[in-house]
Scaffold this active site. Structure first.
Site, PDB file in Angstrom:
ATOM      1  N   HIS A   1       2.045   2.569  -1.355  1.00 17.17           N
ATOM      2  CA  HIS A   1       2.752   2.649  -0.063  1.00 17.17           C
ATOM      3  C   HIS A   1       4.264   2.784  -0.285  1.00 17.17           C
ATOM      4  O   HIS A   1       4.946   3.545   0.399  1.00 17.17           O
ATOM      5  CB  HIS A   1       2.500   1.382   0.762  1.00 17.17           C
ATOM      6  CG  HIS A   1       1.071   1.150   1.147  1.00 17.17           C
ATOM      7  ND1 HIS A   1       0.337   0.094   0.677  1.00 17.17           N
ATOM      8  CD2 HIS A   1       0.243   1.839   1.969  1.00 17.17           C
ATOM      9  CE1 HIS A   1      -0.883   0.125   1.190  1.00 17.17           C
ATOM     10  NE2 HIS A   1      -0.968   1.181   1.982  1.00 17.17           N
TER      11      HIS A   1
ATOM     12  N   GLN B   1     -10.480   2.634  14.036  1.00 17.79           N
ATOM     13  CA  GLN B   1     -10.917   3.445  12.898  1.00 17.79           C
ATOM     14  C   GLN B   1     -11.928   2.714  12.007  1.00 17.79           C
ATOM     15  O   GLN B   1     -12.352   3.243  10.999  1.00 17.79           O
ATOM     16  CB  GLN B   1      -9.728   3.968  12.092  1.00 17.79           C
ATOM     17  CG  GLN B   1      -8.979   2.930  11.290  1.00 17.79           C
ATOM     18  CD  GLN B   1      -7.704   3.521  10.695  1.00 17.79           C
ATOM     19  OE1 GLN B   1      -6.749   3.850  11.411  1.00 17.79           O
ATOM     20  NE2 GLN B   1      -7.682   3.681   9.384  1.00 17.79           N
TER      21      GLN B   1
ATOM     22  N   GLU C   1      -2.329  11.342  -0.752  1.00 13.22           N
ATOM     23  CA  GLU C   1      -3.526  12.149  -1.034  1.00 13.22           C
ATOM     24  C   GLU C   1      -4.730  11.264  -1.327  1.00 13.22           C
ATOM     25  O   GLU C   1      -5.853  11.740  -1.370  1.00 13.22           O
ATOM     26  CB  GLU C   1      -3.267  13.067  -2.242  1.00 13.22           C
ATOM     27  CG  GLU C   1      -2.314  14.199  -1.938  1.00 13.22           C
ATOM     28  CD  GLU C   1      -2.115  15.105  -3.136  1.00 13.22           C
ATOM     29  OE1 GLU C   1      -2.628  14.792  -4.233  1.00 13.22           O
ATOM     30  OE2 GLU C   1      -1.446  16.144  -2.967  1.00 13.22           O
ATOM     31  N   LYS C   2      -4.478   9.982  -1.555  1.00 18.81           N
ATOM     32  CA  LYS C   2      -5.583   9.028  -1.741  1.00 18.81           C
ATOM     33  C   LYS C   2      -6.620   9.177  -0.628  1.00 18.81           C
ATOM     34  O   LYS C   2      -7.819   9.157  -0.860  1.00 18.81           O
ATOM     35  CB  LYS C   2      -4.999   7.612  -1.752  1.00 18.81           C
ATOM     36  CG  LYS C   2      -5.957   6.494  -1.492  1.00 18.81           C
ATOM     37  CD  LYS C   2      -6.584   6.048  -2.767  1.00 18.81           C
ATOM     38  CE  LYS C   2      -7.745   5.081  -2.601  1.00 18.81           C
ATOM     39  NZ  LYS C   2      -7.775   4.270  -1.421  1.00 18.81           N
TER      40      LYS C   2
ATOM     41  N   SER D   1      -5.203   0.522  -4.035  1.00 21.68           N
ATOM     42  CA  SER D   1      -5.764   0.433  -2.691  1.00 21.68           C
ATOM     43  C   SER D   1      -5.686  -1.010  -2.211  1.00 21.68           C
ATOM     44  O   SER D   1      -5.879  -1.945  -3.004  1.00 21.68           O
ATOM     45  CB  SER D   1      -7.225   0.884  -2.702  1.00 21.68           C
ATOM     46  OG  SER D   1      -7.878   0.462  -1.510  1.00 21.68           O
ATOM     47  N   SER D   2      -5.428  -1.188  -0.917  1.00 26.81           N
ATOM     48  CA  SER D   2      -5.406  -2.548  -0.364  1.00 26.81           C
ATOM     49  C   SER D   2      -6.759  -3.213  -0.568  1.00 26.81           C
ATOM     50  O   SER D   2      -6.854  -4.432  -0.651  1.00 26.81           O
ATOM     51  CB  SER D   2      -5.086  -2.491   1.129  1.00 26.81           C
ATOM     52  OG  SER D   2      -3.878  -1.791   1.332  1.00 26.81           O
ATOM     53  N   ARG D   3      -7.817  -2.418  -0.617  1.00 25.09           N
ATOM     54  CA  ARG D   3      -9.164  -2.985  -0.739  1.00 25.09           C
ATOM     55  C   ARG D   3      -9.489  -3.414  -2.165  1.00 25.09           C
ATOM     56  O   ARG D   3     -10.491  -4.101  -2.372  1.00 25.09           O
ATOM     57  CB  ARG D   3     -10.209  -1.987  -0.241  1.00 25.09           C
ATOM     58  CG  ARG D   3     -10.186  -1.813   1.276  1.00 25.09           C
ATOM     59  CD  ARG D   3     -11.308  -0.929   1.789  1.00 25.09           C
ATOM     60  NE  ARG D   3     -11.452  -0.983   3.239  1.00 25.09           N
ATOM     61  CZ  ARG D   3     -10.993  -0.057   4.087  1.00 25.09           C
ATOM     62  NH1 ARG D   3     -10.347   1.011   3.631  1.00 25.09           N
ATOM     63  NH2 ARG D   3     -11.173  -0.186   5.390  1.00 25.09           N
TER      64      ARG D   3
HETATM   65  P1  AMP Z   1      -3.457   2.472   4.328  1.00 26.39           P
HETATM   66  O1  AMP Z   1      -2.535   1.348   4.570  1.00 26.39           O
HETATM   67  O2  AMP Z   1      -4.452   2.205   3.258  1.00 26.39           O
HETATM   68  O3  AMP Z   1      -4.054   3.020   5.580  1.00 26.39           O
HETATM   69  O4  AMP Z   1      -2.581   3.640   3.734  1.00 26.39           O
HETATM   70  C1  AMP Z   1      -1.371   4.032   4.309  1.00 26.39           C
HETATM   71  C2  AMP Z   1      -0.882   5.268   3.607  1.00 26.39           C
HETATM   72  O5  AMP Z   1      -0.707   4.994   2.225  1.00 26.39           O
HETATM   73  C3  AMP Z   1      -1.869   6.442   3.686  1.00 26.39           C
HETATM   74  O6  AMP Z   1      -1.149   7.644   3.852  1.00 26.39           O
HETATM   75  C4  AMP Z   1      -2.540   6.377   2.344  1.00 26.39           C
HETATM   76  O7  AMP Z   1      -3.071   7.609   1.924  1.00 26.39           O
HETATM   77  C5  AMP Z   1      -1.386   5.957   1.462  1.00 26.39           C
HETATM   78  N1  AMP Z   1      -1.876   5.386   0.210  1.00 26.39           N
HETATM   79  C6  AMP Z   1      -2.817   4.426   0.049  1.00 26.39           C
HETATM   80  N2  AMP Z   1      -3.045   4.195  -1.259  1.00 26.39           N
HETATM   81  C7  AMP Z   1      -2.231   5.039  -1.945  1.00 26.39           C
HETATM   82  C8  AMP Z   1      -2.013   5.301  -3.339  1.00 26.39           C
HETATM   83  N3  AMP Z   1      -2.684   4.646  -4.289  1.00 26.39           N
HETATM   84  N4  AMP Z   1      -1.096   6.246  -3.682  1.00 26.39           N
HETATM   85  C9  AMP Z   1      -0.420   6.916  -2.713  1.00 26.39           C
HETATM   86  N5  AMP Z   1      -0.582   6.720  -1.399  1.00 26.39           N
HETATM   87  C10 AMP Z   1      -1.476   5.801  -1.011  1.00 26.39           C
END
Ligand code: AMP
Length: 277
Positions: free
Chosen positions: A38, A62, A150-151, A187-189
């Site tokens: 992020h 979602q 792009e994740k 990943s947050s997960r």
């Molecule tokens: P999220 O909070 O998981 O919904 O992600 C918010 C944004 O961060 C989205 O545009 C995701 O694609 C991006 N994102 C999540 N994980 C990564 C990562 N490992 N590298 C780059 N961008 C990420």
């Protein structure tokens, strides 16, 4: 200093004052539980605009009824500290009532392969929720640039389509996935993973990378089926899909240039990843 904003009037006033001073705005939507991936989006935003706004909102629409909305990690204090170090100007942290005054419900739907395949097929309604919340956030923040990872490759394509179809004057920028040193996509997960599962998780990017090489070398015959088996042999409990798709339309592809996308389960944790081919 990152200004924490929790009401729409303050957000609008802040943005108006920036606009009056001729500033430009880069926007990074997130669900919080922020990690270096992020923050890389924030860094990218700072290259394009004079102000960066990061939203933190765990968007109920979602998530499917049996998904992890309730247990999704919420770490607001740590997130705000991370955004301050990264130099984000504002954190937009609305509550559900602000985003959905009439109750959480999706109001946008994009048809076609892009939203109906892969994540869209396995998670019905997911992309309606994403499109609805991102359109609403765009309307509130009025950014010049919005940065996505792009994740979530299919999501990135959907956002590009949303901007095109709604004719929004926002430039969408996609950034490559940030990874741990062993290649696992941040990943947050990932924090759901037990130490045992964390060790197995590395297989996902390894198998995908090998498959990309095989396809590039013209050994695409059976490559995807083999990849699924390798993940199961490597301790994954279930593979939702591994698919070679056209990088723009997500229609099935057989050759490069394409994108290899995957989703698979380790216990109760669903991991996704993808690579260019
Ligand atoms: P999220 O909070 O998981 O919904 O992600 C918010 C944004 O961060 C989205 O545009 C995701 O694609 C991006 N994102 C999540 N994980 C990564 C990562 N490992 N590298 C780059 N961008 C990420």
């Amino acid at each position: 200093m990152t200004q924490k904003i929790t009401d729409l009037a303050t957000l609008r006033r802040t943005i108006e004052s920036w606009r009056a001073a001729g500033e430009t705005i880069a926007f990074i939507p997130t669900m919080g539980a922020l990690h270096a991936g992020h923050l890389a989006l924030v860094e990218e935003g700072k290259k394009h605009a004079t102000r960066t706004v990061v939203s933190i909102f765990v968007n109920p629409t979602q998530f499917g009824p049996n998904e992890d909305f309730n247990r999704y990690p919420r770490t607001l204090d740590a997130d705000l500290a991370a955004l301050a170090s990264a130099g984000a100007d504002a954190a937009w942290v609305p509550d559900v009532a602000t985003m959905y005054p009439d109750g959480p419900k999706s109001t946008l739907h994009f048809c076609g392969t892009l939203t109906e395949t892969l994540e869209g097929a396995i998670r019905p309604g997911h992309f309606d929720g994403v499109a609805t919340i991102v359109a609403r956030l765009f309307e509130q923040v009025t950014p010049d640039f919005a940065i996505f990872g792009e994740k979530d490759y299919q999501q990135l394509l959907l956002i590009k389509r949303l901007v095109k179809e709604l004719d929004l004057k926002i430039k969408i920028i996609g950034l490559p996935t940030l990874r741990e040193s062993d290649g696992l996509a941040l990943s947050s997960r990932n924090r759901y993973l037990s130490p045992e599962e964390r060790k197995k998780a590395v297989k996902l990017n390894q198998v995908l990378r090998h498959t990309v090489f095989a396809i590039r070398d013209g050994r695409e015959q059976g490559a995807v089926e083999k990849a699924v088996q390798l993940l199961l042999d490597g301790g994954f409990d279930k593979v939702d899909y591994i698919a070679l798709r056209d990088a723009e339309t997500l229609e099935p592809a057989t050759k490069p240039p394409a994108r290899l996308l995957a989703a698979a389960w380790l216990g109760n944790t669903r991991l996704i990843d993808n690579f260019p081919v």
